[in-house]
Design an enzyme around this catalytic site. Structure first.
Site, PDB file in Angstrom:
ATOM      1  N   CYS A 139       0.837  -1.213   0.000  1.00 32.17           N
ATOM      2  CA  CYS A 139       0.000   0.000   0.000  1.00 32.17           C
ATOM      3  C   CYS A 139       0.871   1.262   0.000  1.00 32.17           C
ATOM      4  O   CYS A 139       1.826   1.363   0.766  1.00 32.17           O
ATOM      5  CB  CYS A 139      -0.911  -0.015   1.234  1.00 32.17           C
ATOM      6  SG  CYS A 139      -2.038   1.392   1.285  1.00 32.17           S
ATOM      7  N   CYS A 195       0.582   4.675   6.875  1.00 33.79           N
ATOM      8  CA  CYS A 195      -0.038   4.499   8.192  1.00 33.79           C
ATOM      9  C   CYS A 195       0.943   3.748   9.105  1.00 33.79           C
ATOM     10  O   CYS A 195       1.309   2.596   8.801  1.00 33.79           O
ATOM     11  CB  CYS A 195      -1.344   3.727   8.058  1.00 33.79           C
ATOM     12  SG  CYS A 195      -2.411   4.385   6.763  1.00 33.79           S
ATOM     13  N   CYS A 248       0.409  -0.069  10.319  1.00 39.38           N
ATOM     14  CA  CYS A 248      -0.121  -1.096   9.418  1.00 39.38           C
ATOM     15  C   CYS A 248       0.965  -1.962   8.783  1.00 39.38           C
ATOM     16  O   CYS A 248       1.940  -1.447   8.226  1.00 39.38           O
ATOM     17  CB  CYS A 248      -0.963  -0.425   8.338  1.00 39.38           C
ATOM     18  SG  CYS A 248      -1.756  -1.632   7.250  1.00 39.38           S
ATOM     19  N   CYS A 263     -16.782  -8.747   5.246  1.00 40.86           N
ATOM     20  CA  CYS A 263     -16.090  -7.482   4.989  1.00 40.86           C
ATOM     21  C   CYS A 263     -14.830  -7.741   4.168  1.00 40.86           C
ATOM     22  O   CYS A 263     -13.946  -8.490   4.583  1.00 40.86           O
ATOM     23  CB  CYS A 263     -15.738  -6.825   6.320  1.00 40.86           C
ATOM     24  SG  CYS A 263     -14.820  -5.290   6.121  1.00 40.86           S
ATOM     25  N   CYS A 291     -19.692  -5.595   3.283  1.00 35.85           N
ATOM     26  CA  CYS A 291     -18.931  -4.414   3.676  1.00 35.85           C
ATOM     27  C   CYS A 291     -17.636  -4.448   2.891  1.00 35.85           C
ATOM     28  O   CYS A 291     -17.080  -5.532   2.681  1.00 35.85           O
ATOM     29  CB  CYS A 291     -18.640  -4.472   5.178  1.00 35.85           C
ATOM     30  SG  CYS A 291     -17.629  -3.092   5.771  1.00 35.85           S
ATOM     31  N   CYS A 324     -19.349   2.409   8.411  1.00 38.79           N
ATOM     32  CA  CYS A 324     -18.641   1.720   9.487  1.00 38.79           C
ATOM     33  C   CYS A 324     -17.379   2.529   9.731  1.00 38.79           C
ATOM     34  O   CYS A 324     -16.518   2.613   8.843  1.00 38.79           O
ATOM     35  CB  CYS A 324     -18.305   0.295   9.054  1.00 38.79           C
ATOM     36  SG  CYS A 324     -17.225  -0.573  10.214  1.00 38.79           S
ATOM     37  N   ARG A 327     -18.302  -2.400  17.616  1.00 42.43           N
ATOM     38  CA  ARG A 327     -17.614  -3.681  17.387  1.00 42.43           C
ATOM     39  C   ARG A 327     -16.290  -3.743  18.133  1.00 42.43           C
ATOM     40  O   ARG A 327     -15.437  -2.862  17.973  1.00 42.43           O
ATOM     41  CB  ARG A 327     -17.370  -3.904  15.885  1.00 42.43           C
ATOM     42  CG  ARG A 327     -16.708  -5.259  15.615  1.00 42.43           C
ATOM     43  CD  ARG A 327     -16.620  -5.626  14.149  1.00 42.43           C
ATOM     44  NE  ARG A 327     -17.878  -5.420  13.480  1.00 42.43           N
ATOM     45  CZ  ARG A 327     -18.096  -4.476  12.583  1.00 42.43           C
ATOM     46  NH1 ARG A 327     -17.131  -3.680  12.221  1.00 42.43           N
ATOM     47  NH2 ARG A 327     -19.276  -4.343  12.037  1.00 42.43           N
TER      48      ARG A 327
END
Ligand code: SAM
Ligand code: DTB
Ligand code: SF4
Length: 330
Positions: free
Chosen positions: A67, A71, A74, A111, A142, A202, A275
């Site tokens: 990616c 972040c 991650c 998801c 999702c 979400c 959640r």
């Protein structure tokens, strides 16, 4: 002392759904004596949900690693050497087969996550086909694909997508300390496009990256003051990943602080499903039980999340059975 405006929330269904929360009010709630906070959270929870039921969702990484975003928490960022092997977008047939297994294993929502800054149009076409096919299995759908344009959000809505996951992740103040390749406003813009397209939202965040309690509460205020509350609010504990910058600052929240935060989220966003997401493998059964009492009412099931571990199925079924909590799992 609880500020006057907050008092009404203890009365459950009569409490208005508010989007004018102030940080001081959130702090006052969070700081209540534990029994008082839990009573308010339980009252709100019972007025809006079956307190003995939990929703079960399953995750699949349909495109892992590589990616371009940085972040700091991650495993999938190309900026860090985390030892993760990047993959291409999965084939639709494999995604459908995995969704069917997840349904058979007790998940009501599926998801699908991709390690993208934002989807390319040709990739989005393929994800839309996956969404329609998973929906045809009778599951809620999702996806979480990074930033979306208004047109892309509409395309997902037309494919029948139920939820879009896009987390604000932390407070406005802490955001720039963990991510530099996008701004919080970028996130908020995508949330608006998703909302306008008629997809349910979400949106939550991560605890334990080195942020203060005030950052966690500021994140709740940010979520609760969005034009409408997210239908789902995932609370993730940072799942340890080797090789990312957050290792330098990470500190797992005190368990009671976690329960307090869940209770505060429940009171501030009374109709949202909260959640208990990543990080449950670090929690004892007793801590998870307190989180359920505080108002958490959704879990990810399955042995893995995207690239990190989740509690084993047997442990989850045993816990929910002992608590008399119904779900599609047991
Ligand atoms: N790339 C998309 C994005 O960031 O929106 C979708 C996938 S990304 C993995 C989805 C969410 O996973 C992030 O917003 C973050 O909240 C969460 N996440 C990522 N790494 C995590 C970790 N190590 N522990 C807990 N949550 C994590
Ligand atoms: C969310 O808030 N948590 C999920 C889901 N949304 C996509 C992701 C958790 C990821 C945990 C780290 C990993 O397994 O790589
Ligand atoms: Fe990419 Fe999402 Fe991971 Fe950030 S959280 S590096 S955007 S996959």
């Amino acid at each position: 002392m609880i500020p006057k405006k907050v008092e009404g929330n203890g009365s459950g269904s009569r409490a208005p759904v508010r989007s004018d929360w102030e940080r001081a009010e959130a702090k006052a709630l969070y700081s209540l004596p534990f029994a008082d906070l839990m009573f308010q959270a339980q009252s709100v929870h019972r007025a809006n949900f079956d307190p003995n039921h939990i929703e079960t969702a399953s995750l699949l990484s349909i495109k892992t690693g590589g990616c371009p975003e940085d972040c700091g928490y991650c495993s999938q960022s190309a900026h860090y050497d985390t030892g993760l092997k990047a993959t291409r977008l999965m084939d639709r047939a494999d995604v459908i087969a995995t969704a069917q297994c997840a349904k058979d294993a007790g998940a009501s929502r599926f998801c699908m996550a991709a390690a993208w800054r934002s989807p390319k149009d040709r990739d989005l076409d393929r994800v839309c086909e996956m969404v329609s096919a998973v929906k045809a299995l009778g599951m809620e759908t999702c996806v979480t694909l990074g930033m979306l344009s208004p047109k892309q959000a509409t395309q997902l809505a037309e494919a029948g997508l139920d939820f879009y996951n896009h987390n604000v992740d932390t407070s406005p103040e802490f955001y720039g300390k963990v991510i530099s390749t996008r701004t919080l406003q970028d996130r908020i813009d995508t949330l608006e496009h998703v909302r306008k397209a008629g997809i349910k939202v979400c949106c939550g965040g991560i605890l334990g990256m080195g942020e203060h309690v005030e950052d966690r509460l500021a994140m709740l205020v940010l979520l609760a003051n969005l034009p409408s509350h997210p239908e789902s609010v995932p609370i993730n504990l940072w799942n340890e990943v080797k090789g990312v910058p957050v290792n330098e600052t990470a500190e797992r929240p005190d368990p009671i602080a976690l329960v307090r935060l869940v209770a505060t989220a429940r009171i501030m966003m009374p109709k949202s499903v909260v959640r208990l997401s990543a990080g449950r493998q670090y929690m004892t059964d007793e801590l998870q039980s307190l989180c359920f009492l505080a108002g958490a009412n959704s879990l990810f099931i399955g042995d893995v999340l995207l690239t990190t571990k989740n509690p084993q199925r047997e442990r989850d079924t045993s816990l929910l059975n002992r608590l008399g909590i119904s779900s599609r799992l047991a």
